[in-house]
Design an enzyme around this catalytic site. Structure first.
Site, short mmCIF file in Angstrom:
data_model
loop_
_atom_site.label_atom_id
_atom_site.label_comp_id
_atom_site.label_asym_id
_atom_site.label_seq_id
_atom_site.Cartn_x
_atom_site.Cartn_y
_atom_site.Cartn_z
N SER A 182 -6.19 1.38 16.89
CA SER A 182 -5.45 1.08 18.11
C SER A 182 -6.05 1.88 19.25
O SER A 182 -6.79 2.84 19.04
CB SER A 182 -3.97 1.47 17.92
OG SER A 182 -3.29 1.54 19.15
N THR A 228 2.36 -9.74 19.30
CA THR A 228 2.84 -9.73 17.91
C THR A 228 4.24 -9.14 17.87
O THR A 228 4.76 -8.64 18.87
CB THR A 228 1.92 -8.87 17.01
OG1 THR A 228 1.97 -7.51 17.47
CG2 THR A 228 0.48 -9.38 17.06
N ILE A 235 0.81 -1.21 0.00
CA ILE A 235 0.00 0.00 0.00
C ILE A 235 0.85 1.27 0.00
O ILE A 235 0.30 2.38 -0.02
CB ILE A 235 -1.00 0.02 1.17
CG1 ILE A 235 -0.28 -0.11 2.50
CG2 ILE A 235 -2.02 -1.10 1.01
CD1 ILE A 235 -1.23 -0.02 3.68
N VAL A 264 -0.43 9.69 16.13
CA VAL A 264 -1.02 10.62 15.18
C VAL A 264 -1.58 9.86 13.98
O VAL A 264 -2.68 10.17 13.49
CB VAL A 264 0.01 11.68 14.72
CG1 VAL A 264 -0.58 12.57 13.63
CG2 VAL A 264 0.44 12.54 15.90
N LYS A 294 -2.71 6.75 13.85
CA LYS A 294 -3.90 5.99 14.22
C LYS A 294 -5.08 6.92 14.52
O LYS A 294 -6.24 6.57 14.23
CB LYS A 294 -3.60 5.09 15.42
CG LYS A 294 -2.71 3.91 15.09
CD LYS A 294 -3.32 3.02 14.01
CE LYS A 294 -2.50 1.77 13.78
NZ LYS A 294 -3.07 0.90 12.71
N TYR A 334 3.08 7.22 15.63
CA TYR A 334 2.11 6.12 15.62
C TYR A 334 0.76 6.62 16.12
O TYR A 334 -0.28 6.33 15.53
CB TYR A 334 2.61 4.98 16.50
CG TYR A 334 1.68 3.78 16.52
CD1 TYR A 334 1.64 2.89 15.45
CD2 TYR A 334 0.86 3.54 17.62
CE1 TYR A 334 0.78 1.81 15.45
CE2 TYR A 334 0.01 2.44 17.64
CZ TYR A 334 -0.03 1.58 16.56
OH TYR A 334 -0.87 0.50 16.58
N LYS A 388 -2.17 6.62 4.94
CA LYS A 388 -2.46 6.50 3.51
C LYS A 388 -3.93 6.81 3.27
O LYS A 388 -4.74 5.95 3.00
CB LYS A 388 -2.10 5.09 3.01
CG LYS A 388 -0.61 4.83 3.00
CD LYS A 388 0.10 5.69 1.97
CE LYS A 388 1.60 5.47 2.01
NZ LYS A 388 2.32 6.36 1.09
N VAL A 389 -4.27 8.09 3.42
CA VAL A 389 -5.67 8.49 3.43
C VAL A 389 -6.41 8.13 2.15
O VAL A 389 -7.57 7.76 2.18
CB VAL A 389 -5.79 9.99 3.71
CG1 VAL A 389 -5.21 10.82 2.60
CG2 VAL A 389 -7.24 10.39 3.91
#
Length: 271
Positions: free
Chosen positions: A122, A218, A69, A182, A184, A180, A101-102
């Site tokens: 998140s 994870t 992406i 910002v 999310k 991260y 990736k708007v």
């Protein structure tokens, strides 16, 4: 279609959808070799542990397609493949860990029919995480929560953060010290924007939601999360399998237990 499906929560989502979704499930990954290896492994898991056949056409066997992406050519190639092969896409689980990736989802919506979208966000994607210096942070929260916020304005805010991070003024501008967070928050805000746009679309059952899957064991959490990847897949899979003609959730932010959380007020304790 599940982005970032070759490991972690994405892998567990693919496994869950293969067991429950009445259609073809695509696992996508940037690396073709790893993606195909994961699909082959998953086929064995489904057959041996769940008793699901892997014959072509059953719709219970995962398929693979390369998708990065961050690469527009890769996006265009997969979109063309889906359109030419199936005429459209029913469900998208946007799980891949990305900065922002708007227009990735927007482009897909514009290309062909897309009914359900689940953005894997998140606990960090809650609006309350915008907590730089006040009163600038309060002004940012108000802008992000505005019912009139557009995609272009959201992109503009993200660009402002990037510029402020580069020159070291992000705190004074109201932003937190985490790209991260910002990103999310941006995904969560985008969810609301996209649902507002789809509410006026005449096609039925066009739904976009986002969710916090929980603190999952994870690679991303350095395996410190208490939840299994199967537990992390519960809410994303729930949103991907919403039935027709529902009135809610739409444009919502859900917790890992499938409960709808008010994105603009205090969030629950993260798990």
């Amino acid at each position: 279609m599940v982005t970032g499906g070759n490991k972690g929560i994405g892998y567990a989502i693919v496994k869950e959808l293969c067991a429950k979704f009445e259609g073809r499930v695509y696992l996508t990954a940037r690396d073709e070799g790893r993606g195909r290896d994961t699909v082959n492994t998953l086929k064995k898991v489904l057959k041996e542990r769940l008793g699901i056949g892997t014959e072509a056409g059953l719709g219970l066997s995962p398929s693979f397609h390369q998708l990065d992406i961050d690469d527009q050519k890769s996006i265009d190639a997969f979109a063309a493949y889906l359109k030419n092969t199936y005429g459209g896409l029913d469900v998208l689980v946007n799980n891949a860990a990305i900065a922002y990736k708007v227009f990735f989802i927007t482009n897909l919506i514009h290309l062909f029919d897309l009914s359900l979208v689940c953005h894997v966000s998140s606990s960090c994607g809650h609006l309350s995480e915008i907590r730089g210096d006040e009163p600038a942070a309060s002004q940012l929260r108000a802008k992000l929560a505005a019912e009139t916020l557009t995609e272009e304005e959201l992109c503009g805010l993200m660009e402002q953060f990037v510029a402020a991070a580069k020159d070291g003024t992000f705190r004074q501008a109201g932003w937190p010290a985490s790209t991260y967070v910002v990103s999310k928050v941006g995904v969560s805000a985008l969810t609301r924007i996209q649902q507002r746009a789809l509410d006026s679309d005449p096609r039925p059952d066009l739904i976009v939601n986002s969710c916090h899957p929980g603190y999952v064991n994870t690679d991303m959490t350095s395996h410190k999360g208490p939840l299994s990847i199967e537990q992390g897949a519960v809410c994303p899979s729930h949103l991907a399998l919403l039935p027709p003609d529902i009135t809610e959730p739409k444009g919502a932010y859900l917790w890992h237990d499938k409960s709808v959380v008010d994105w603009t007020t205090k969030k629950p304790a993260p798990v």
